[in-house]
Write a protein that holds these residues in place. Structure first.
Motif, PDB file in Angstrom:
ATOM      1  N   LYS A  71      12.362  -4.637  -9.638  1.00 24.76           N
ATOM      2  CA  LYS A  71      12.638  -3.955  -8.381  1.00 24.76           C
ATOM      3  C   LYS A  71      14.121  -3.598  -8.326  1.00 24.76           C
ATOM      4  O   LYS A  71      14.954  -4.211  -8.992  1.00 24.76           O
ATOM      5  CB  LYS A  71      12.309  -4.860  -7.183  1.00 24.76           C
ATOM      6  N   GLN A  72      14.442  -2.618  -7.499  1.00 26.32           N
ATOM      7  CA  GLN A  72      15.824  -2.224  -7.328  1.00 26.32           C
ATOM      8  C   GLN A  72      16.608  -3.307  -6.594  1.00 26.32           C
ATOM      9  O   GLN A  72      16.100  -3.968  -5.699  1.00 26.32           O
ATOM     10  CB  GLN A  72      15.891  -0.918  -6.529  1.00 26.32           C
TER      11      GLN A  72
ATOM     12  N   LEU B  81      18.787  -4.987  -3.958  1.00 23.65           N
ATOM     13  CA  LEU B  81      18.991  -4.718  -2.536  1.00 23.65           C
ATOM     14  C   LEU B  81      20.164  -5.540  -2.019  1.00 23.65           C
ATOM     15  O   LEU B  81      20.171  -6.767  -2.118  1.00 23.65           O
ATOM     16  CB  LEU B  81      17.732  -5.074  -1.734  1.00 23.65           C
TER      17      LEU B  81
ATOM     18  N   LYS C  57      19.123  -3.959   3.077  1.00 23.60           N
ATOM     19  CA  LYS C  57      18.037  -4.665   3.761  1.00 23.60           C
ATOM     20  C   LYS C  57      18.072  -4.382   5.263  1.00 23.60           C
ATOM     21  O   LYS C  57      17.021  -4.197   5.891  1.00 23.60           O
ATOM     22  CB  LYS C  57      18.151  -6.174   3.509  1.00 23.60           C
TER      23      LYS C  57
ATOM     24  N   ARG D  57      16.659  -0.951   5.872  1.00 22.50           N
ATOM     25  CA  ARG D  57      15.205  -0.965   5.659  1.00 22.50           C
ATOM     26  C   ARG D  57      14.496  -1.627   6.840  1.00 22.50           C
ATOM     27  O   ARG D  57      13.448  -1.166   7.293  1.00 22.50           O
ATOM     28  CB  ARG D  57      14.881  -1.711   4.354  1.00 22.50           C
TER      29      ARG D  57
ATOM     30  N   SER E  77      14.037   2.651  -0.899  1.00 23.48           N
ATOM     31  CA  SER E  77      12.756   2.148  -0.388  1.00 23.48           C
ATOM     32  C   SER E  77      11.562   2.920  -0.950  1.00 23.48           C
ATOM     33  O   SER E  77      10.818   3.568  -0.210  1.00 23.48           O
ATOM     34  CB  SER E  77      12.742   2.208   1.142  1.00 23.48           C
TER      35      SER E  77
ATOM     36  N   GLU F 196       8.870   1.762  -1.804  1.00 26.32           N
ATOM     37  CA  GLU F 196       7.610   1.155  -1.327  1.00 26.32           C
ATOM     38  C   GLU F 196       7.050   1.845  -0.096  1.00 26.32           C
ATOM     39  O   GLU F 196       5.865   1.710   0.199  1.00 26.32           O
ATOM     40  CB  GLU F 196       7.816  -0.333  -0.971  1.00 26.32           C
TER      41      GLU F 196
ATOM     42  N   HIS G 119      12.365  -7.195  -0.430  1.00 27.90           N
ATOM     43  CA  HIS G 119      11.318  -6.616  -1.269  1.00 27.90           C
ATOM     44  C   HIS G 119       9.933  -6.972  -0.752  1.00 27.90           C
ATOM     45  O   HIS G 119       9.711  -8.062  -0.201  1.00 27.90           O
ATOM     46  CB  HIS G 119      11.442  -7.140  -2.703  1.00 27.90           C
TER      47      HIS G 119
END
Length: 234
Positions: A15-16, A18, A23, A26, A164, A166, A231
């Motif tokens: 995953k990237q 963060l 965060k 997001r 993001s 996701e 995440h």
């Protein structure tokens, strides 16, 4: 003992990175949309670009006994496989246009695609103008010219938090298409283009896949809130 305890080895998920600032952004985005229902997400046209690599069948596992080596035992790859970029979009109602892109995307290439492909798709799906358009925050998407274009075209662009992937389910759709294509011969750019067009427009699994992805959006947002912007599994 770990196996007996139900803790087998697993590859870590990539995953990237963060930061705390990422965060926070997001989480702010997730709280804004945490009350959106599936019906709300049905009004969104998700879009993105992705690279596809021209390569042979990608076999992950084989069952080889004492027989001689044959082509079914080998994953063949060129040293520097060519790749092709595509722009695509989809909604709950299925996939929209798929557009090959020469070289890298920029505002000069992006705007004509939106005029010729995105605007008709938005009009087709939401003729009363109640639809939303989602894109990532790439510079070619958010330049001053593009901001002006969206305003003049009366297109409502859905807010997007950076870092993001996701929350844009087309990322999952690209991965699903690439998985389907890994079992087929895509050794040339011509074969690659033909194969992705078939997967995008003719595969019978596509519509149900699109609907499953859109229906997952409320859960994604909920998980993002619970993770405080960290995440999530998607």
């Amino acid at each position: 003992r770990l196996l007996e305890a139900g803790r087998p080895a697993r590859k870590p998920i990539k995953k990237q990175l963060l930061t705390e600032a990422m965060k926070t952004k997001r989480l702010t985005w997730a709280k804004k949309y945490e009350n959106w229902t599936v019906e709300d997400w049905k009004r969104v046209l998700f879009s993105d670009e992705s690279h596809f690599i021209a390569q042979g069948q990608q076999i992950r596992f084989i069952r080889k006994g004492n027989e001689k080596l044959n082509s079914s035992h080998v994953v063949q790859a060129t040293k520097h496989p060519p790749k092709k970029m595509f722009w695509g979009c989809f909604s709950y109602y299925g996939v929209g246009p798929l557009v090959p892109v020469t070289g890298m995307m920029n505002s000069e290439k992006y705007q004509p695609i939106l005029v010729e492909r995105m605007l008709p798709e938005m009009k087709k799906r939401w003729p009363n103008g109640e639809g939303f358009f989602q894109q990532d925050l790439a510079s070619c998407h958010t330049s001053k010219n593009m901001v002006k274009f969206f305003k003049e075209s009366h297109v409502t662009v859905l807010d997007r938090s950076g870092n993001s992937p996701e929350i844009n389910p087309i990322e999952n759709l690209w991965a699903i298409c690439k998985n389907w294509m890994s079992k087929l011969d895509c050794t040339t750019v011509e074969k690659l283009i033909s194969t992705i067009i078939h997967a995008w427009l003719k595969d019978k699994r596509m519509l149900s896949t699109c609907r499953d992805l859109v229906e997952s959006m409320p859960k994604r947002v909920k998980l993002l809130v619970e993770a405080k912007g960290g995440h999530i599994k998607y």
